[in-house]
Design a protein around this motif. Structure first.
Motif, PDB file in Angstrom:
ATOM      1  N   ASP A  99       0.871  -1.173   0.000  1.00 34.32           N
ATOM      2  CA  ASP A  99       0.000   0.000   0.000  1.00 34.32           C
ATOM      3  C   ASP A  99       0.906   1.221   0.000  1.00 34.32           C
ATOM      4  OD1 ASP A  99      -2.412  -1.485   0.196  1.00 34.32           O
ATOM      5  OD2 ASP A  99      -2.128  -1.673   2.362  1.00 34.32           O
ATOM      6  N   LEU A 100       0.690   2.123  -0.966  1.00 31.51           N
ATOM      7  CA  LEU A 100       1.494   3.331  -1.066  1.00 31.51           C
ATOM      8  C   LEU A 100       0.593   4.555  -1.013  1.00 31.51           C
ATOM      9  CD1 LEU A 100       3.162   1.065  -2.698  1.00 31.51           C
ATOM     10  CD2 LEU A 100       4.382   2.980  -3.622  1.00 31.51           C
ATOM     11  N   GLU A 101       1.071   5.588  -0.338  1.00 29.15           N
ATOM     12  CA  GLU A 101       0.364   6.858  -0.284  1.00 29.15           C
ATOM     13  C   GLU A 101       1.293   7.899  -0.888  1.00 29.15           C
ATOM     14  OE1 GLU A 101      -2.169   9.550   2.889  1.00 29.15           O
ATOM     15  OE2 GLU A 101      -1.090   7.778   3.580  1.00 29.15           O
ATOM     16  N   ILE A 102       0.834   8.542  -1.983  1.00 29.21           N
ATOM     17  CA  ILE A 102       1.699   9.471  -2.702  1.00 29.21           C
ATOM     18  C   ILE A 102       1.058  10.843  -2.851  1.00 29.21           C
ATOM     19  CG2 ILE A 102       2.799   7.601  -3.998  1.00 29.21           C
ATOM     20  CD1 ILE A 102       1.167   8.463  -6.460  1.00 29.21           C
ATOM     21  N   VAL A 103       1.911  11.830  -3.100  1.00 29.78           N
ATOM     22  CA  VAL A 103       1.494  13.179  -3.463  1.00 29.78           C
ATOM     23  C   VAL A 103       2.015  13.398  -4.875  1.00 29.78           C
ATOM     24  CG1 VAL A 103       1.746  15.638  -2.951  1.00 29.78           C
ATOM     25  CG2 VAL A 103       1.660  13.970  -1.082  1.00 29.78           C
ATOM     26  N   VAL A 104       1.123  13.779  -5.778  1.00 30.22           N
ATOM     27  CA  VAL A 104       1.529  13.997  -7.165  1.00 30.22           C
ATOM     28  C   VAL A 104       1.683  15.483  -7.441  1.00 30.22           C
ATOM     29  CG1 VAL A 104       0.445  11.868  -7.989  1.00 30.22           C
ATOM     30  CG2 VAL A 104      -0.847  13.991  -8.038  1.00 30.22           C
TER      31      VAL A 104
END
Length: 158
Positions: A99-104
């Motif tokens: 599970d990854l949480e990213i800011v684009v």
């Protein structure tokens, strides 16, 4: 030499060869297959975190709160940058789920960035850890606007 002596020598050579072959088989064959390798969740999280950050369009990893605490932690002398921020891995014996949480970054196609992150993470984990990646769930928690200030304030002392 007699015929019996030559036959004995031939038999001794065959016996020696058989003993060497038997000695090679004692351990069960290929030495690389003896034993068990376990890979910690944190190892896979580091691999995935590095792979995700390498993708164009990914500004940061983790939620706002995690990034804020991480920025403070990064400023502590001797502290290392948290590569695993925004990454959670569940690792089994032969498979892994991430599970990854990213800011684009603003202006990029979120679906394209998510696809590229997924591909890069799967390739890196499968190549380095030898695990089958069964899923990579990506949560986009924010978009970095061009005029937004960085969350990490400048250092007062340089």
């Amino acid at each position: 030499m007699t015929e019996t002596t030559e036959q004995n020598r031939g038999t001794e050579g065959e016996a020696l060869s058989a003993r060497k072959t038997q000695a090679n088989r004692r351990g069960g064959g290929d030495p690389g297959g003896r034993g068990r390798t376990t890979i910690a969740d944190g190892v896979v999280e580091k691999i995935a975190g590095m792979a995700a950050r390498d993708v164009d369009g990914v500004h940061a990893m983790g939620s706002g709160l995690a990034r804020t605490f991480g920025a403070v932690r990064d400023r502590v002398p001797g502290g290392a940058k948290a590569v695993t921020r925004g990454v959670k891995a569940e690792v089994g014996e032969v498979q892994a789920a991430l599970d990854l949480e990213i800011v684009v970054e603003y202006g990029v196609s979120i679906s394209d960035v998510a696809r590229d992150v997924r591909e890069n993470v799967i390739t890196a984990v499968e190549r380095m850890a030898g695990l089958e990646v069964v899923e990579v769930n990506i949560s986009v928690s924010d978009v970095k606007l061009p005029d937004e200030e960085e969350e990490e304030p400048e250092r007062r002392i340089q």
